[in-house]
Design a protein around this motif. Sequence first.
Motif, mmCIF file in Angstrom:
data_model
loop_
_atom_site.group_PDB
_atom_site.id
_atom_site.type_symbol
_atom_site.label_atom_id
_atom_site.label_comp_id
_atom_site.label_asym_id
_atom_site.label_seq_id
_atom_site.Cartn_x
_atom_site.Cartn_y
_atom_site.Cartn_z
ATOM 1 N N SER A 110 0.847 -1.189 0.000
ATOM 2 C CA SER A 110 0.000 0.000 0.000
ATOM 3 C C SER A 110 0.882 1.238 0.000
ATOM 4 O O SER A 110 2.063 1.175 0.355
ATOM 5 C CB SER A 110 -0.924 0.007 1.224
ATOM 6 N N GLU A 111 0.294 2.357 -0.414
ATOM 7 C CA GLU A 111 0.994 3.636 -0.402
ATOM 8 C C GLU A 111 0.226 4.605 0.485
ATOM 9 O O GLU A 111 -0.997 4.708 0.394
ATOM 10 C CB GLU A 111 1.128 4.196 -1.822
ATOM 11 N N VAL A 112 0.959 5.298 1.357
ATOM 12 C CA VAL A 112 0.346 6.229 2.303
ATOM 13 C C VAL A 112 1.123 7.540 2.265
ATOM 14 O O VAL A 112 2.355 7.537 2.192
ATOM 15 C CB VAL A 112 0.353 5.659 3.738
ATOM 16 N N GLU A 113 0.395 8.653 2.325
ATOM 17 C CA GLU A 113 1.043 9.968 2.299
ATOM 18 C C GLU A 113 1.093 10.550 3.704
ATOM 19 O O GLU A 113 0.096 10.570 4.425
ATOM 20 C CB GLU A 113 0.286 10.911 1.362
ATOM 21 N N PHE A 114 2.283 11.002 4.103
ATOM 22 C CA PHE A 114 2.492 11.655 5.393
ATOM 23 C C PHE A 114 3.150 13.014 5.146
ATOM 24 O O PHE A 114 4.313 13.068 4.725
ATOM 25 C CB PHE A 114 3.416 10.828 6.302
ATOM 26 N N ASP A 115 2.419 14.082 5.413
ATOM 27 C CA ASP A 115 3.004 15.428 5.307
ATOM 28 C C ASP A 115 3.767 15.618 3.999
ATOM 29 O O ASP A 115 4.962 15.936 3.996
ATOM 30 C CB ASP A 115 3.937 15.697 6.496
ATOM 31 N N SER A 116 3.093 15.379 2.894
ATOM 32 C CA SER A 116 3.637 15.546 1.536
ATOM 33 C C SER A 116 4.719 14.526 1.188
ATOM 34 O O SER A 116 5.340 14.612 0.137
ATOM 35 C CB SER A 116 4.180 16.963 1.323
ATOM 36 N N ARG A 117 4.961 13.560 2.065
ATOM 37 C CA ARG A 117 5.883 12.460 1.748
ATOM 38 C C ARG A 117 5.072 11.192 1.500
ATOM 39 O O ARG A 117 4.125 10.908 2.229
ATOM 40 C CB ARG A 117 6.879 12.227 2.888
ATOM 41 N N ILE A 118 5.471 10.445 0.503
ATOM 42 C CA ILE A 118 4.740 9.227 0.137
ATOM 43 C C ILE A 118 5.573 8.009 0.541
ATOM 44 O O ILE A 118 6.753 7.907 0.182
ATOM 45 C CB ILE A 118 4.447 9.187 -1.374
ATOM 46 N N TYR A 119 4.942 7.100 1.297
ATOM 47 C CA TYR A 119 5.620 5.883 1.742
ATOM 48 C C TYR A 119 4.926 4.659 1.149
ATOM 49 O O TYR A 119 3.699 4.604 1.062
ATOM 50 C CB TYR A 119 5.614 5.769 3.269
ATOM 51 N N SER A 120 5.742 3.701 0.760
ATOM 52 C CA SER A 120 5.227 2.409 0.315
ATOM 53 C C SER A 120 5.452 1.406 1.442
ATOM 54 O O SER A 120 6.560 1.311 1.983
ATOM 55 C CB SER A 120 5.960 1.951 -0.953
ATOM 56 N N PHE A 121 4.394 0.661 1.809
ATOM 57 C CA PHE A 121 4.495 -0.332 2.877
ATOM 58 C C PHE A 121 4.227 -1.723 2.305
ATOM 59 O O PHE A 121 3.237 -1.934 1.607
ATOM 60 C CB PHE A 121 3.503 -0.036 4.001
ATOM 61 N N ARG A 122 5.122 -2.645 2.623
ATOM 62 C CA ARG A 122 5.008 -4.032 2.176
ATOM 63 C C ARG A 122 4.765 -4.913 3.403
ATOM 64 O O ARG A 122 5.602 -4.956 4.315
ATOM 65 C CB ARG A 122 6.294 -4.459 1.460
ATOM 66 N N ILE A 123 3.623 -5.591 3.430
ATOM 67 C CA ILE A 123 3.244 -6.437 4.569
ATOM 68 C C ILE A 123 3.471 -7.894 4.183
ATOM 69 O O ILE A 123 2.852 -8.409 3.255
ATOM 70 C CB ILE A 123 1.779 -6.192 4.964
ATOM 71 N N THR A 124 4.381 -8.546 4.911
ATOM 72 C CA THR A 124 4.831 -9.890 4.547
ATOM 73 C C THR A 124 4.475 -10.894 5.634
ATOM 74 O O THR A 124 4.842 -10.703 6.799
ATOM 75 C CB THR A 124 6.360 -9.897 4.337
ATOM 76 N N PRO A 125 3.762 -11.983 5.284
ATOM 77 C CA PRO A 125 3.478 -13.019 6.288
ATOM 78 C C PRO A 125 4.728 -13.828 6.601
ATOM 79 O O PRO A 125 5.608 -13.973 5.753
ATOM 80 C CB PRO A 125 2.417 -13.887 5.591
ATOM 81 N N VAL A 126 4.816 -14.338 7.825
ATOM 82 C CA VAL A 126 5.945 -15.175 8.242
ATOM 83 C C VAL A 126 5.426 -16.593 8.420
ATOM 84 O O VAL A 126 4.494 -16.826 9.192
ATOM 85 C CB VAL A 126 6.573 -14.663 9.556
ATOM 86 N N LYS A 127 6.019 -17.524 7.694
ATOM 87 C CA LYS A 127 5.541 -18.906 7.691
ATOM 88 C C LYS A 127 5.538 -19.505 9.093
ATOM 89 O O LYS A 127 6.497 -19.368 9.848
ATOM 90 C CB LYS A 127 6.423 -19.752 6.764
#
Length: 377
Positions: free
Chosen positions: A200-217
């Motif tokens: 997902s992509e989220v904007e914080f104070d004009s900065r854009i962050y990409s977050f990758r959510i990974t499951p752990v086996k």
Amino acid sequence: MAEPNLRDSETFIKSILNTTPCHIYIYDLEKDLYIYSAPYSEVMLGYTPEEMRNMGDSALPNLIHHADEIIFNQTIQKIMDAKDNEIVEGEYRFRHKNGKYIHIFDRVMVFKRTVDGQVSQILGSAINITEYKKKKKEIFDLAQFPSENPYPVLRVNRNGVMYINDAGQKLLKIVNYNQIPSIFQENVKFTFENSQITESEVEFDSRIYSFRITPVKDQDYVNIFGMNITERKHVEEKLKEVNKLKSEFLRRASHELKTPLISIKGFSDLILSLYEDQLDSVIISKLREINDGCERLQNIINNLLKASRLESTELKPKLQKEDLSFLIKFCVHELESLAERRNQSIKLDIHNELYANIEKEEIHDVLSNLLTNAIKY
């Protein structure tokens, strides 16, 4: 008085054995079986003391994990070489009655020797350290997280945040660790349910962050890795704009080339059809070269137009008020030579001024294609 005191001592010892939260046992090395097993064996391993004794010499082969047999045998060898009252410790996995393996920590000492001094029986106390091992692994795994990472790193279970590095805390400002941050809740739920990576992509104070959510086996948590992609997004936007300009240039350049090309090819065809028998072979050859060159250039222009259309899917038509009557007359004039060569004529019966909101180049293509097909077929 001695007999009551003895009974009191036995009662006291039994009380200790019955209430101690560990498996206390006596194992006979010569007979290879448990001769005593405290009641806690049923809690820890699922087997009653009687079941432990009835296993006979198959007890250890059935209980010990095959991967830990070497470690277990080394522990036995140490106790064989041990002095009286010397304690030997070992860690290995035993199979529970339900089929699952548990980690145990075992403390063993010599209980009885043979006449020649060889160890015949051992006294041991084993505790279940499965949860301890699990927590230890979690701590070890957390230690592997790069705390100095300049980007957010989190570990989240179903109940909240297990870990967050300094960069993540500075960005997300988490106060309540007992709940999943709202920006991740939907994706975390999907990751748990489907064991799939989500982004997902989220904007914080004009900065854009990409977050990758990974499951752990085989673990009931997910790892979240964030990255500042603000510059990348700006570059992507600039590239999109450049692509739009390029597509627009290709489209307009193709139209500008196509218009005179039709006239050149049309008139060269007309000259060949009307005066071929009056021209010498050199001129005829040159005219045919002109025709061949026009066809090659026409193919190139068509490919450019196709490319511009494919690359400009986001471009919207630029509608302007244009004289449709003039455009039709212009297209007819371009194709008159082609019609004459086929002994055809084009008659127009239209108003002098027909204004409409159109994109001139696109409508020119449509009219030109319609007239060309009508003349040819």
